[in-house]
Design a protein around this motif. Structure first.
Motif, short mmCIF file in Angstrom:
data_model
loop_
_atom_site.label_atom_id
_atom_site.label_comp_id
_atom_site.label_asym_id
_atom_site.label_seq_id
_atom_site.Cartn_x
_atom_site.Cartn_y
_atom_site.Cartn_z
N LYS A 133 0.83 -1.20 0.00
CA LYS A 133 0.00 0.00 0.00
C LYS A 133 0.86 1.25 0.00
O LYS A 133 1.74 1.42 0.83
CB LYS A 133 -0.92 -0.02 1.21
CG LYS A 133 -2.37 -0.04 0.79
CD LYS A 133 -3.26 -0.19 1.99
CE LYS A 133 -3.93 -1.54 2.01
NZ LYS A 133 -4.67 -1.76 3.23
N LYS A 134 0.57 2.12 -0.97
CA LYS A 134 1.31 3.35 -1.10
C LYS A 134 0.31 4.47 -0.85
O LYS A 134 -0.76 4.49 -1.43
CB LYS A 134 1.86 3.43 -2.53
CG LYS A 134 3.04 4.31 -2.69
CD LYS A 134 3.79 3.99 -3.96
CE LYS A 134 3.42 4.91 -5.08
NZ LYS A 134 4.26 4.79 -6.26
N GLU A 135 0.66 5.38 0.02
CA GLU A 135 -0.28 6.45 0.37
C GLU A 135 0.32 7.81 0.09
O GLU A 135 1.52 7.99 0.18
CB GLU A 135 -0.62 6.38 1.86
CG GLU A 135 -1.65 5.36 2.19
CD GLU A 135 -2.02 5.42 3.67
OE1 GLU A 135 -2.72 4.51 4.10
OE2 GLU A 135 -1.61 6.36 4.36
N GLY A 136 -0.55 8.78 -0.20
CA GLY A 136 -0.07 10.14 -0.37
C GLY A 136 -1.18 11.11 -0.03
O GLY A 136 -2.35 10.76 -0.01
N ILE A 137 -0.78 12.33 0.27
CA ILE A 137 -1.77 13.36 0.60
C ILE A 137 -1.93 14.30 -0.57
O ILE A 137 -0.95 14.71 -1.19
CB ILE A 137 -1.33 14.12 1.87
CG1 ILE A 137 -1.24 13.10 3.01
CG2 ILE A 137 -2.31 15.26 2.18
CD1 ILE A 137 -1.30 13.63 4.37
N SER A 138 -3.18 14.61 -0.90
CA SER A 138 -3.45 15.50 -2.01
C SER A 138 -4.33 16.64 -1.53
O SER A 138 -5.29 16.43 -0.79
CB SER A 138 -4.18 14.73 -3.11
OG SER A 138 -4.48 15.59 -4.17
N LYS A 139 -3.95 17.85 -1.94
CA LYS A 139 -4.77 19.00 -1.57
C LYS A 139 -5.84 19.18 -2.63
O LYS A 139 -5.56 19.52 -3.76
CB LYS A 139 -3.87 20.24 -1.49
CG LYS A 139 -4.42 21.25 -0.53
CD LYS A 139 -3.32 22.11 0.11
CE LYS A 139 -3.95 23.18 1.00
NZ LYS A 139 -4.95 22.69 1.92
#
Lengths: 703, 82
Positions: A42-48
């Motif tokens: 699982k790869k996670e990232g934050i997006s505005k």
């Protein structure tokens, strides 16, 4: 006030540009698991998304359907079935490729039936004109009852619209099944199924029984009732087939109204390139040429930055030593930490170049052609065409390579691939090879073109690969595992690699490798320094003992201090350890100093170079600090006065490092993937015995 | 897909470049995974390439470009015109 972030699961078929969209949405705000691998975990990232709303984007492994046949795809199913409440998504973003929309909509239709708010992003929309595709977007939105956005992740088009759609979709929280598909197959059967749990969608319940995967949200009474449905397996299978056919019928109906392809505009570049890349002869020639280019560049392009890094850290240690007051702390810094950090940084050029090539080969679609070319050959050795990807990635690092075997659905083929991958020349062996080759092979050109050192390196790669194949063949003939084989691979269209994607992949993998391996190397450097600068009572009284011994000879103070340092090392803790194993490794041509490096290499191979650097910088306690290579080249046997790193010793060491299983991190991952210590132990012992015997033979023949 | 002369064959016996239509009776022999990739009864299938050593086969079915092994291909019957 900022709102609670929306959890978005990003899902799509492989080769749809999903990873690129993920990168566009999250930028550098992403974190991967512990391993340098693309979408393996699982790869996670934050997006505005807007001024007040952010999203946590979870990049799920690429899959063609929710019905999993591999471990990777099971991750997708588990996330969607809310196995873990914390991870369950609020919105699902499905990425589709405009050219393969029909097949991509199958996955979309399954997801839609889970009744979770869904956004559909149709990627590569910039190619539509060229491929003769036209889409009636408003009609498609209406038919699919979903937000549909045309995007081009590569050209960064439509990303803003995707973000807006995610917010709208989340606010509306409206989710309805696309086809109500299961009612059409056997209404009574599915009505009874739905009665079991009103809180789950019908399709969720259907997936639970067909995939035998029951999330925590199901009560035990519900689970019992669901299990009763599982009794008639052949009926389940039949209904799954019917379901898929029905879904395609519905999709065809929708696309007929909304999607037109003018085939006359389609270019024929795929079939032209395929004729070359999958050709009986040229296909292999081309593949071999690519491998040649990769390995030559690793050696040629990386040598300059590596020499610079090596020189820089030697300089740094020297300057630090002259600036700081003498003492234990300065010694730790200049003899332990600085060479240790330098020993990590020095890998970056080679690793980055290798990852660069692997990323480009995968991005362009060429890798699938290699799988196609190699399947039949690999099968003779008990593997699968898909094993070629782990075997090539293994030249960077065995850990992501072993994780990449997850796409092989046949257990025996997968196990054999896992077991033999550590034979391939990983980048941790490169610094060892590089320094030994530079020491014992002259830097000349053959035929005025090929670098001899590069050629030796290439043969070492060949040796590792050959041993992997041979070991696979033996395992194929001896392992008694029955597993049914099914092979299917998509041959994606050729495309130019996205610079951004390639950059991200190289950056991420290199970072993960340097930080992962770096910690071990740095820690070991410090431990080593401690073990090398402390020791028995002889160590503490070294100068007295040596001056007593040499009392009758007239020697200069410099020579005296060298003799003391050498005596100190011999009687330090590390020296004692090396001396203990010396009888075992002497037949291979190794002395106790190499023995120390061998011992520390069991944590990670690359520690070899750092260990020797530490040992020699402790020993060479003089002003003119030289590079590791120079130190090794000038190392002589104090008894005979002969050089230590002669051709036979160098070759014997090369062979030992080629075959021995000297990586704790790999053993740990093999245990994790095979769920038993049996296989990593077999690897450790089998490869160790092979390394010892081969080294012995090499040394005896050459000397 | 009505032909004057219909010949029952399998994907494995198609010539390179030849087109067939998957027959209804093959349904039980097509693995679910392959169905999901668009390999459905009635779908058009074209054999594009055969790998060296005659296996696997590179096909285009229902717009999907796939490679499958010959033992799978031999189970899937197709109708083709003379």
């Amino acid at each position: 006030m900022a709102n609670k972030p929306i959890k978005v699961a990003l899902i799509g078929n492989p080769n749809t540009g999903k990873t690129l969209l993920f990168n566009q949405l999250t930028g550098l705000n992403q974190k991967v698991g512990n391993y340098p691998g693309v979408t393996v975990d699982k790869k996670e990232g934050i997006s505005k998304l807007s001024a007040t709303q952010s999203a946590i984007i979870i990049d799920l492994p690429g899959t063609y359907s929710i019905n999993p046949t591999s471990i990777d795809e099971t991750i997708v199913l588990k996330t969607l079935l809310k196995k873990d409440i914390k991870e369950s998504p609020d919105v699902i973003l499905v990425v589709a490729d405009v050219e393969n929309l029909k097949r991509n909509l199958l996955l979309f239709s399954q997801i839609k039936d889970l009744e979770i708010p869904t956004v559909l992003a149709i990627n590569m929309a910039d190619q539509m004109g060229k491929k003769g595709i036209s889409i009636d977007l408003s009609a498609l939105k209406k038919e699919l009852n979903t937000e549909v956005i045309l995007i081009s992740a590569k050209k960064n088009q439509g990303i803003k619209e995707v973000k807006e759609a995610i917010i709208r979709c989340h606010v509306a929280a409206k989710a309805s099944p696309l086809c109500g598909i299961n009612h059409k197959i056997d209404p009574d059967y599915f009505a009874k199924l739905k009665e079991i749990s009103p809180s789950h969608s019908l399709y969720e319940l259907w997936l639970m029984i067909t995939q035998n995967n029951f999330p925590e949200t199901v009560t035990s009474a519900e689970k019992q009732a669901l299990l009763a449905f599982k009794k008639d397996i052949s009926k389940l299978k039949k209904y799954q087939h019917k379901e898929t056919i029905y879904r395609y019928q519905e999709i065809n109906k929708i696309l007929k109204k909304t999607y037109i392809v003018d085939k006359s505009k389609a270019s024929d570049i795929r079939s032209k390139l395929d004729k070359i890349f999958t050709h009986k002869v040229f296909g292999y020639v081309f593949f071999f040429l690519i491998l040649m280019v990769i390995f030559q560049s690793i050696f040629d392009w990386a040598s300059l930055p590596m020499d610079l890094i090596d020189g820089f850290f030697a300089q740094l240690a020297q300057v630090t030593k002259s600036l700081l007051p003498a003492g234990v702390f300065t010694d730790l810094l200049t003899d332990g930490i600085i060479p240790g950090v330098g020993g990590v940084i020095i890998f970056i050029p080679q690793i980055a170049i290798l990852f660069l090539f692997v990323a480009i080969l995968e991005e362009t679609g060429y890798m699938s052609r290699v799988v196609f070319l190699m399947d039949k050959i690999m099968r003779r050795f008990g593997m699968n065409g898909k094993s070629i990807i782990p075997l090539i990635s293994g030249t960077a690092c065995a850990i992501p390579a072993i994780m990449a075997t997850r796409t092989i659905s046949n257990w025996k083929e997968r196990l054999i691939t896992i077991l033999v991958v550590p034979f391939t020349t990983c980048s941790a062996r490169l610094p060892v090879y590089a320094i030994l080759i530079a020491l014992i092979i002259p830097d000349t050109k053959i035929l005025g073109l090929l670098n001899l050192q590069g050629l030796v390196l290439l043969s070492l790669y060949g040796l590792g690969f050959g041993m992997a194949i041979l070991a696979a063949f033996i395992l194929h003939k001896t392992l008694d595992i029955n597993s049914k084989s099914f092979f299917l691979i998509e041959m994606p269209n050729y495309k130019l690699p996205s610079l951004k994607n390639v950059f991200f992949e190289v950056f991420e993998k290199t970072k993960a490798f340097v930080f992962g391996a770096g910690k071990i190397i740095l820690a070991l450097s410090i431990v080593l320094w401690f073990l090398a600068s402390n020791g028995s009572s002889d160590y503490k009284n070294a100068s007295e003992i040596v001056s007593k011994k040499e009392v009758n000879r007239d020697i200069s103070p410099e020579e005296m201090s060298k003799k003391v340092a050498s005596f100190e090392l011999e009687n330090s803790y590390i020296g004692m350890l090396g001396k203990t194993i010396e009888p075992v490794i002497k037949p291979l041509g190794f002395d106790w100093k190499i023995g120390i490096a061998l011992v520390t290499s069991f944590a990670a191979r690359e520690v070899f170079v750092g260990t020797l650097a530490t040992i020699y910088s402790v020993e060479a306690n003089d002003e003119n600090t030289t590079t590791i290579k120079q130190k090794m080249a000038s190392e002589v046997n104090p008894d005979t006065g002969e050089k230590i790193f002669t051709f036979p010793v160098g070759m014997s060491l090369l062979i030992f490092y080629a075959f021995a299983m000297q990586c704790m991190a790999t053993l740990a991952i093999v245990k994790k993937e095979t769920k038993t210590w049996k296989w990593p132990l077999i690897q450790l012992i089998g490869m160790g015995v092979l390394a010892y015997v081969s080294s012995l033979i090499t040394f005896k023949i050459l000397s | 897909m009505t032909f004057l002369y219909q010949i029952l064959s399998t994907i494995a016996t198609l010539q390179i470049g030849e087109i067939g239509y998957i027959s209804e009776e093959s349904l039980d022999f097509i693995p679910l995974k392959l169905l999901e990739m668009g390999c459905l009864p009635g779908a058009e299938v074209q054999l594009l390439q055969i790998a060296p050593f005659k296996d696997p086969l590179y096909i285009c079915v229902n717009g999907s470009h796939l490679a499958i092994r010959i033992e799978t291909a031999a189970q899937i019957k197709v109708l083709k015109s003379e």
